[in-house]
Design a protein around this motif. Structure first.
Motif, PDB file in Angstrom:
ATOM      1  N   ALA A   1       1.054  -1.427  -0.481  1.00  0.00           N
ATOM      2  CA  ALA A   1      -0.224  -0.112   0.085  1.00  0.00           C
ATOM      3  C   ALA A   1       0.936   0.965  -0.311  1.00  0.00           C
ATOM      4  O   ALA A   1       0.817   2.100  -1.708  1.00  0.00           O
ATOM      5  N   GLU A   2       1.706   1.137   0.669  1.00  0.00           N
ATOM      6  CA  GLU A   2       2.849   2.399   0.986  1.00  0.00           C
ATOM      7  C   GLU A   2       3.579   2.572  -0.087  1.00  0.00           C
ATOM      8  O   GLU A   2       4.155   4.249  -0.362  1.00  0.00           O
ATOM      9  N   THR A   3       3.039   1.697  -1.175  1.00  0.00           N
ATOM     10  CA  THR A   3       4.216   2.147  -2.740  1.00  0.00           C
ATOM     11  C   THR A   3       3.409   1.774  -3.463  1.00  0.00           C
ATOM     12  O   THR A   3       3.752   1.909  -5.203  1.00  0.00           O
ATOM     13  N   GLY A   4       2.350   1.332  -2.972  1.00  0.00           N
ATOM     14  CA  GLY A   4       0.948   2.584  -4.667  1.00  0.00           C
ATOM     15  C   GLY A   4       0.736   1.147  -4.909  1.00  0.00           C
ATOM     16  O   GLY A   4       0.393   1.181  -6.145  1.00  0.00           O
ATOM     17  N   ARG A   5       1.102  -0.119  -5.041  1.00  0.00           N
ATOM     18  CA  ARG A   5       1.231  -1.240  -5.413  1.00  0.00           C
ATOM     19  C   ARG A   5      -0.575  -1.910  -4.907  1.00  0.00           C
ATOM     20  O   ARG A   5      -1.204  -2.231  -6.283  1.00  0.00           O
TER      21      ARG A   5
END
Length: 224
Positions: A200-204
């Motif tokens: 989630a933090e890396t946008g995936r």
């Protein structure tokens, strides 16, 4: 040096978005936007281009035919495929034609930025003069290009478990909670949540709240 980019995308709104994304990344500049294979090849003949952001589904010719034309002309211009084509045979063909990265639509700006950053690192290595002194220097060039997963994961996370978590999310037709991912992957709920939060933090992946039961809503996750 600034990396000169050609955006090739038949949908004008998407082409504009890719241009804007590219120009938000330091060290990159867009020298042209093409909406067909014919326009792309015309720009490539007229302008010096370092990297092509290439959609494969073009109205007049397939994007891989543009790659073939580049290689037949002896061009060393690099290609980043930006496409919704998920067929593994297409991926293999792209690799065989020297495509440096393959980015699936839809994607977040973070994922796009990471691909450009990896390409910039790779280009910095291959632009250096002289010869490589040892195998590890060759390995460093390929690692910069491919963005080795082990180097990009936080301490305590491993690529194998991350792949299983992603596979569980892709296989599900509905968003999954950490407990559900844990059940599929054979990990604990705490471990599953760590991987999901990293994604989630890396946008995936994207978070959402699941309502319907007593108490606080449960967090669920879905591929971005």
């Amino acid at each position: 040096m600034t990396i000169r980019v050609l955006v090739v995308e038949d949908e004008p709104l998407i082409a504009d978005a890719h241009r804007e994304y590219t120009e938000r990344v330091a060290g990159f500049t867009v020298v042209g936007v093409a909406h067909s294979a014919r326009e792309a090849l015309a720009v490539l003949r007229a302008e010096p281009v370092d990297l092509v952001l290439l959609d494969l589904n073009l109205p007049d010719r397939h994007g891989l035919e543009v790659c073939r034309a580049l290689r037949a002309a002896g061009s060393a211009t690099d290609v980043l495929a930006v496409t919704s084509a998920r067929d593994i045979a297409m991926v293999r063909a792209a690799v065989a034609l020297g495509v440096t990265h393959y980015l699936l639509k839809p994607f977040t700006f973070a994922a796009f930025r990471d691909k450009l950053a990896a390409y910039a690192r790779y280009r910095a290595h291959v632009q250096a003069a002289g010869e490589v002194a040892a195998q590890h220097e060759v390995d460093r060039v390929f690692a910069a290009l491919r963005g080795g997963p082990a180097a990009s994961l936080p301490k305590g996370l491993d690529a194998g478990t991350l792949d299983r978590v992603l596979a569980a999310l892709r296989a599900s037709v509905t968003p999954l909670s950490a407990a559900e991912v844990a059940g599929v992957t054979g990990t604990s709920r705490v471990t599953a949540r760590r991987y999901l939060e990293h994604l989630a933090e890396t946008g995936r992946v994207e978070r959402a709240s699941r309502y319907g039961g007593p108490g606080r809503p449960e967090v669920e996750y879905v591929i971005a």
